[in-house]
Scaffold this motif. Structure first.
Motif, PDB file in Angstrom:
ATOM      1  N   GLU A 222       0.828  -1.207   0.000  1.00  0.00           N
ATOM      2  CA  GLU A 222       0.000   0.000   0.000  1.00  0.00           C
ATOM      3  C   GLU A 222       0.858   1.252   0.000  1.00  0.00           C
ATOM      4  N   VAL A 223       1.942   1.213   0.780  1.00  0.00           N
ATOM      5  CA  VAL A 223       2.851   2.366   0.838  1.00  0.00           C
ATOM      6  C   VAL A 223       3.544   2.558  -0.504  1.00  0.00           C
ATOM      7  N   VAL A 224       3.993   1.468  -1.105  1.00  0.00           N
ATOM      8  CA  VAL A 224       4.645   1.544  -2.427  1.00  0.00           C
ATOM      9  C   VAL A 224       3.707   2.193  -3.435  1.00  0.00           C
ATOM     10  N   SER A 225       2.444   1.758  -3.441  1.00  0.00           N
ATOM     11  CA  SER A 225       1.469   2.293  -4.389  1.00  0.00           C
ATOM     12  C   SER A 225       1.261   3.787  -4.183  1.00  0.00           C
ATOM     13  N   GLU A 226       1.112   4.212  -2.932  1.00  0.00           N
ATOM     14  CA  GLU A 226       0.866   5.628  -2.656  1.00  0.00           C
ATOM     15  C   GLU A 226       2.066   6.490  -3.028  1.00  0.00           C
ATOM     16  N   ILE A 227       3.273   5.997  -2.762  1.00  0.00           N
ATOM     17  CA  ILE A 227       4.467   6.771  -3.112  1.00  0.00           C
ATOM     18  C   ILE A 227       4.584   6.911  -4.625  1.00  0.00           C
ATOM     19  N   ASP A 256       0.971  -1.239 -14.636  1.00  0.00           N
ATOM     20  CA  ASP A 256       0.564  -1.543 -13.267  1.00  0.00           C
ATOM     21  C   ASP A 256       0.654  -0.338 -12.341  1.00  0.00           C
ATOM     22  N   GLU A 257       1.102   0.810 -12.845  1.00  0.00           N
ATOM     23  CA  GLU A 257       1.198   2.020 -12.033  1.00  0.00           C
ATOM     24  C   GLU A 257       0.184   3.076 -12.453  1.00  0.00           C
ATOM     25  N   ARG A 258      -0.702   2.739 -13.368  1.00  0.00           N
ATOM     26  CA  ARG A 258      -1.644   3.726 -13.907  1.00  0.00           C
ATOM     27  C   ARG A 258      -2.868   3.833 -12.998  1.00  0.00           C
ATOM     28  N   ASP A 259      -2.674   4.392 -11.840  1.00  0.00           N
ATOM     29  CA  ASP A 259      -3.764   4.636 -10.899  1.00  0.00           C
ATOM     30  C   ASP A 259      -4.701   5.705 -11.467  1.00  0.00           C
ATOM     31  N   TRP A 260      -5.974   5.616 -11.084  1.00  0.00           N
ATOM     32  CA  TRP A 260      -6.955   6.559 -11.633  1.00  0.00           C
ATOM     33  C   TRP A 260      -6.617   8.006 -11.273  1.00  0.00           C
ATOM     34  N   ARG A 261      -5.974   8.227 -10.128  1.00  0.00           N
ATOM     35  CA  ARG A 261      -5.609   9.597  -9.759  1.00  0.00           C
ATOM     36  C   ARG A 261      -4.549  10.164 -10.700  1.00  0.00           C
ATOM     37  N   ILE A 262      -3.656   9.299 -11.173  1.00  0.00           N
ATOM     38  CA  ILE A 262      -2.646   9.727 -12.142  1.00  0.00           C
ATOM     39  C   ILE A 262      -3.313  10.084 -13.459  1.00  0.00           C
ATOM     40  N   ILE A 263      -4.244   9.252 -13.897  1.00  0.00           N
ATOM     41  CA  ILE A 263      -4.940   9.510 -15.160  1.00  0.00           C
ATOM     42  C   ILE A 263      -5.788  10.777 -15.052  1.00  0.00           C
ATOM     43  N   LEU A 264      -6.387  11.006 -13.890  1.00  0.00           N
ATOM     44  CA  LEU A 264      -7.181  12.220 -13.705  1.00  0.00           C
ATOM     45  C   LEU A 264      -6.300  13.464 -13.847  1.00  0.00           C
ATOM     46  N   ALA A 265      -5.131  13.455 -13.185  1.00  0.00           N
ATOM     47  CA  ALA A 265      -4.214  14.593 -13.297  1.00  0.00           C
ATOM     48  C   ALA A 265      -3.724  14.751 -14.731  1.00  0.00           C
ATOM     49  N   ALA A 279      -6.318  13.070 -24.027  1.00  0.00           N
ATOM     50  CA  ALA A 279      -7.014  12.918 -22.748  1.00  0.00           C
ATOM     51  C   ALA A 279      -8.052  11.806 -22.833  1.00  0.00           C
ATOM     52  N   GLN A 280      -8.747  11.728 -23.960  1.00  0.00           N
ATOM     53  CA  GLN A 280      -9.732  10.668 -24.158  1.00  0.00           C
ATOM     54  C   GLN A 280      -9.071   9.293 -24.062  1.00  0.00           C
ATOM     55  N   LYS A 281      -7.940   9.123 -24.714  1.00  0.00           N
ATOM     56  CA  LYS A 281      -7.249   7.836 -24.678  1.00  0.00           C
ATOM     57  C   LYS A 281      -6.817   7.482 -23.253  1.00  0.00           C
ATOM     58  N   GLN A 282      -6.335   8.468 -22.535  1.00  0.00           N
ATOM     59  CA  GLN A 282      -5.888   8.204 -21.166  1.00  0.00           C
ATOM     60  C   GLN A 282      -7.058   7.759 -20.285  1.00  0.00           C
ATOM     61  N   ILE A 283      -8.178   8.443 -20.391  1.00  0.00           N
ATOM     62  CA  ILE A 283      -9.343   8.080 -19.563  1.00  0.00           C
ATOM     63  C   ILE A 283      -9.868   6.704 -19.957  1.00  0.00           C
ATOM     64  N   GLU A 284      -9.957   6.447 -21.244  1.00  0.00           N
ATOM     65  CA  GLU A 284     -10.479   5.157 -21.693  1.00  0.00           C
ATOM     66  C   GLU A 284      -9.561   4.011 -21.298  1.00  0.00           C
ATOM     67  N   SER A 285      -8.254   4.257 -21.204  1.00  0.00           N
ATOM     68  CA  SER A 285      -7.330   3.190 -20.803  1.00  0.00           C
ATOM     69  C   SER A 285      -7.599   2.713 -19.393  1.00  0.00           C
ATOM     70  N   VAL A 286      -8.195   3.576 -18.565  1.00  0.00           N
ATOM     71  CA  VAL A 286      -8.506   3.192 -17.188  1.00  0.00           C
ATOM     72  C   VAL A 286      -9.924   2.675 -17.066  1.00  0.00           C
ATOM     73  N   LEU A 287     -10.869   3.333 -17.740  1.00  0.00           N
ATOM     74  CA  LEU A 287     -12.277   3.002 -17.541  1.00  0.00           C
ATOM     75  C   LEU A 287     -12.749   1.804 -18.352  1.00  0.00           C
ATOM     76  N   VAL A 288     -12.043   1.453 -19.399  1.00  0.00           N
ATOM     77  CA  VAL A 288     -12.571   0.438 -20.294  1.00  0.00           C
ATOM     78  C   VAL A 288     -12.781  -0.896 -19.600  1.00  0.00           C
ATOM     79  N   ASP A 289     -11.827  -1.291 -18.764  1.00  0.00           N
ATOM     80  CA  ASP A 289     -11.970  -2.574 -18.069  1.00  0.00           C
ATOM     81  C   ASP A 289     -11.913  -2.396 -16.553  1.00  0.00           C
ATOM     82  N   ALA A 290     -12.193  -1.205 -16.081  1.00  0.00           N
ATOM     83  CA  ALA A 290     -12.007  -0.917 -14.660  1.00  0.00           C
ATOM     84  C   ALA A 290     -13.129  -1.513 -13.828  1.00  0.00           C
ATOM     85  N   ALA A 291     -12.752  -2.016 -12.651  1.00  0.00           N
ATOM     86  CA  ALA A 291     -13.752  -2.481 -11.692  1.00  0.00           C
ATOM     87  C   ALA A 291     -14.431  -1.270 -11.065  1.00  0.00           C
TER      88      ALA A 291
END
Length: 395
Positions: A222-227, A256-265, A279-291
């Motif tokens: 969890e710490v690794v992910s947040e950093i 494996d590091e493409r957290d939604w907060r990174i894509i939002l920024a 921007a469209q491609k970046q958002i779709e890369s997260v939302l297309v198969d996102a839980a």
């Protein structure tokens, strides 16, 4: 049992000696003219033994007496070392107890007594640092470096830790570089370096270090992910003014590091530069198969619905596919309404916007409907939605 054996052996020897003396009829004749001495052999042996014991006792007494000053000095030195050792232990205990003033005093006494001078100086330096006495801290650190070369690694580690705590991150990195040059890199040093590079704003260095620590299982996942998220967000902000640098950086982010907060920024930075298609491609890369519980975030959908550039028809089709998985998502319905309004699909736009309001009241949905009815010259309905927007929540 052993004592009983020795007692029996002693008695046996005494009996054997008594029997031997009784059976011995020999005598000893000493002639020293004009004298003549005749004594029994048993008596002579007894006198010889007693004489040996007497001489030994006399010599032993003499040497003990002559060595008394030296033994007294050794005893005093031993007692001083024992007392100094206890003082050193007290210094360590007081430091961990948080009684820094007393720890500094005891460490000073131990150092003066020569007990582990390097470690005593380090304890004194830590206590002085906790007491915010910078002069004493620097003095004791200098003594630690000079007194005992064996404590060099410990001195550099403590120096780096104290520089981190004082937010003097560049100095902490200098100390760690010296440590790594002579003693190599170990996990504790890497953790200190990670903290220093975070403070210094070296986010590329932070990413490199946190990946190394993750491979060694030195940090919780969890710490690794947040950093990593923190580092990527800082780097995106640093590259936000240059579209080329920003795009290149985003392409280098591992999947494996493409957290939604990174894509939002990233999406916000890209839209600020007018790169709506990227921007469209970046958002779709997260939302297309996102839980839904992980990356399905309203902030991403809001930006997606406001994108003006790019292929609008394909974007609407993608959003409608998402709607089949999330039919009651008010933000997604609002985004679809905005996209259909932009494409002048009046009926679909009205349907989506009213569906969004049916799920959750929002100021933005009312305003979009008001705009739609203005375009359709339905003034009364437009005014109703303008009034309703005043007390609704913004998306």
């Amino acid at each position: 049992m052993k004592s009983l054996f020795w007692i029996l052996a002693l008695f046996a020897a005494a009996v054997a000696l008594a029997l031997g003396a009784r059976m011995n009829d020999g005598y000893l004749l000493l002639v020293l003219p004009p004298w003549r001495i005749e004594i029994s052999l048993n008596l002579f042996i007894l006198l010889l033994v007693l004489g040996f014991v007497g001489v030994y006792a006399a010599l032993r007494t003499f040497f003990l007496t002559a060595g008394m000053p030296q033994r007294a000095r050794e005893y005093r030195e031993r007692r001083q070392k024992e007392r100094a050792s206890l003082v050193f232990q007290d210094a360590v205990r007081l430091l961990f107890e948080g009684r820094f003033g007393q720890a500094l005093k005891k460490a000073s006494e131990a150092h003066a007594a020569g007990t582990a001078p390097g470690l005593s100086a380090l304890i004194a330096a830590r206590a002085a640092q906790r007491m915010r006495e910078g002069g004493k801290q620097r003095g004791w650190m200098q003594r630690a470096k000079l007194d005992d070369p064996r404590t060099e690694a410990a001195t550099l580690m403590l120096e780096a830790e104290m520089m981190n705590e004082a937010r003097r991150f560049d100095e902490a990195l200098v100390a760690l570089e010296r440590l790594q040059a002579t003693h190599g890199r170990h996990i504790a040093a890497l953790r200190l370096e990670l903290r220093a590079r975070q403070g210094a704003g070296d986010w590329d260095g932070v990413l490199k270090l946190v990946r190394q620590l993750a491979k060694r299982d030195a940090l919780p996942l969890e710490v690794v992910s947040e950093i990593k998220v923190q580092a990527h967000l800082a780097n995106i902000a640093r590259h936000a003014a240059d579209l080329g640098e920003l795009s290149a950086y985003l392409r280098g982010i591992a999947a494996d590091e493409r957290d939604w907060r990174i894509i939002l920024a990233a999406a916000r930075a890209l839209t600020a530069q007018g790169a709506d298609a990227e921007a469209q491609k970046q958002i779709e890369s997260v939302l297309v198969d996102a839980a839904p519980e992980s990356a399905w975030q309203p902030e991403l959908l809001v930006i997606y619905g406001r994108l003006a550039g790019g292929e609008q028809t394909a974007r609407i089709a993608r959003a409608e596919a998402w709607l089949r998985q999330h039919p009651d998502d008010a933000v997604l319905l609002l985004a679809l309404g905005r996209m259909c309004l932009r494409q002048r699909l009046w009926g679909k736009a009205q349907s989506y916007l009213e569906a969004s309001l049916a799920v959750a009241e929002s100021q933005e949905a009312h305003l979009e409907l008001a705009r739609l009815f203005d375009l359709l010259e339905r003034s009364e309905e437009a005014n109703q939605h303008y009034r309703a927007s005043a007390g609704s929540e913004v998306h």
